[in-house]
Design an enzyme around this catalytic site. Structure first.
Site, short mmCIF file in Angstrom:
data_model
loop_
_atom_site.label_atom_id
_atom_site.label_comp_id
_atom_site.label_asym_id
_atom_site.label_seq_id
_atom_site.Cartn_x
_atom_site.Cartn_y
_atom_site.Cartn_z
N ALA A 211 5.76 -67.22 -13.87
CA ALA A 211 4.79 -66.86 -12.74
C ALA A 211 5.17 -65.86 -11.92
O ALA A 211 6.52 -65.22 -12.40
CB ALA A 211 4.65 -68.17 -12.10
N ASN A 212 4.71 -65.73 -10.84
CA ASN A 212 5.25 -64.53 -9.71
C ASN A 212 5.16 -65.28 -8.61
O ASN A 212 4.49 -66.46 -8.44
CB ASN A 212 4.55 -63.28 -10.12
CG ASN A 212 3.11 -63.31 -9.89
OD1 ASN A 212 2.46 -63.80 -9.10
ND2 ASN A 212 2.46 -63.05 -11.06
N ARG A 213 5.28 -64.45 -7.65
CA ARG A 213 5.47 -65.05 -6.18
C ARG A 213 4.05 -64.62 -5.18
O ARG A 213 3.91 -64.69 -4.20
CB ARG A 213 6.57 -64.23 -5.38
CG ARG A 213 7.79 -64.69 -5.66
CD ARG A 213 9.15 -64.35 -4.98
NE ARG A 213 10.33 -64.65 -5.20
CZ ARG A 213 11.10 -64.34 -6.22
NH1 ARG A 213 10.67 -63.26 -6.75
NH2 ARG A 213 12.35 -64.90 -6.44
N ALA A 277 -1.95 -61.00 -9.30
CA ALA A 277 -0.71 -60.48 -10.03
C ALA A 277 -0.62 -61.28 -11.43
O ALA A 277 -0.03 -62.26 -11.37
CB ALA A 277 0.41 -60.74 -9.25
#
Length: 401
Positions: A211-213, A277
């Site tokens: 995942a990402n932030r 994102a």
């Protein structure tokens, strides 16, 4: 104030979430609204008319056959002498009555007699929300033009119960009321929009994921801003912890492939804004069982494969929207990378920003962006994400009208 001179008829039905109506009254009044409460008998088992009346500073209506209130056919007066009817909480029982045109108490009679907009905030056990009968009733009410806010996912009042069924919070409901009663110009009325938001979660095994932030704050704000200008907005959201925006249809997904499918399923559309994102890669073959760490073993090798490029797919699609906007989250060479992405993806605009950790933008409340298009670059410096969304929505309206 946003709701100055607006009169809200608040119907409180019988569920544990009725206690939230006290805060809701306060939130509506601080926005300038006049609130007249109607309480079912069930609601009075959870909160008292005395408490509700103290906060609303108005008479609380509870009985259909009240000699005092019905001497001038009070239920018809209540149904018409308001700008909006708000049902919070809306129980499964009251939704069923509404869907089937029943009128056996004051609340259901007022709802059948009103010609004003109606907004409901459902609250019930997840099993009740998922029941086939409830789904049929909701479909009927939506086709009749009834607006919904929530329910949300979370813990229930019952011990050990969790899922979708929690009533939306007071602030969310107040925002939804504002949206429905907003009489500002609607330059995007009649236009449809798709917005993606948040991260994607690409599973490694049932426990772990890539995942990402991304928090989803910017994408959700853009969806809300477009809806405020009159667009019919579908928000395709990855896993986030923020609430769905009012006045927007939200589709919840987890993986990039699910996001792509949801977006393509909404084409054709006038506007597409790709804020999410999306993870560039996913594990080629995720494990069906948790990968166990064994003493002395090397870390497992993860074979990655490329995820679908949703922006590029839509930018070159036969059903391409009139206006396609992408986001570029960069940590270096922001403008150059944004220009390259504009050409490569087939977009009309790229909103590029620097998401280096020291900026605090990813997950934060503020943003600094560069709007890159064929006509040049425009820098928007140090704005709240809501301000960025409003300016972008205005720019979209300018392009399409």
């Amino acid at each position: 104030m946003a709701l100055s001179n607006k009169h809200i008829l608040l119907i409180i039905s019988g569920g544990i979430a009725a206690y939230k109506s006290l805060d809701l009254i306060r939130r509506l009044k601080e926005r300038g609204a006049k609130v007249t409460p109607v309480m079912t008998r069930g609601a009075q088992e959870f909160v008292t008319p005395l408490a509700v009346g103290a906060l609303s500073a108005t008479h609380v209506f509870t009985e259909l056959f009240s000699r005092q209130d019905e001497q001038d056919v009070g239920h018809i007066r209540l149904a018409r002498d308001c700008d909006l009817v708000l049902v919070a909480p809306a129980t499964a029982d009251l939704l069923a009555k509404m869907a089937n045109g029943m009128a056996d108490d004051l609340a259901s009679t007022v709802l059948l007699a009103t010609d004003r907009p109606v907004l409901v905030a459902p609250a019930m056990n997840p099993k009740m929300w998922e029941a086939k009968a409830t789904k049929r009733n909701i479909a009927t009410l939506k086709s009749d033009g009834i607006a919904f806010i929530g329910p949300m996912a979370g813990e229930m009042a019952e011990k050990g119960e969790a899922g979708v069924g929690r009533m939306a919070e007071a602030l969310q409901i107040a925002e939804a009321v504002e949206h429905l009663l907003d009489d500002a110009p609607k330059p995007l009325k009649g236009k449809t929009a798709i917005v993606t938001s948040g991260p994607t979660h690409e599973p490694i095994d049932p426990v772990r994921y890539i995942a990402n932030r991304s928090s989803g704050q910017q994408g959700h704000a853009i969806a809300a801003a477009l809806a405020k200008l009159g667009a019919e907005v579908t928000l395709v959201s990855g896993p986030v912890t923020i609430p769905d925006p009012a006045g927007v249809t939200t589709i919840h997904v987890e993986r990039a492939e699910e996001m792509r499918d949801a977006v393509l399923g909404k084409l054709p559309s006038d506007i597409a804004v790709f804020v999410a994102a999306v993870a560039d890669w996913r594990v080629a073959s995720s494990s069906e069982q948790k990968i166990k760490k064994q003493p002395g073993d090397a870390p497992p090798a993860l074979q990655l494969t490329e995820n679908p490029d949703i922006l590029k797919t839509v930018g070159h699609h036969e059903k391409r929207p009139r206006l396609v906007i992408g986001f570029a989250a960069e940590t270096q060479n922001v403008e150059d990378n944004g220009r390259a992405k504009l050409q490569r993806k087939g977009a009309d605009m790229i909103v590029a920003n620097d998401v280096s950790p020291e900026t605090g933008i990813m997950g934060g409340a503020r943003n600094q962006v560069k709007i890159i298009s064929a006509s040049g670059v425009d820098a928007w410096l140090d704005l709240s994400k809501t301000e960025v969304a409003e300016r972008l929505a205005a720019l979209i309206a300018e392009r399409l009208t």
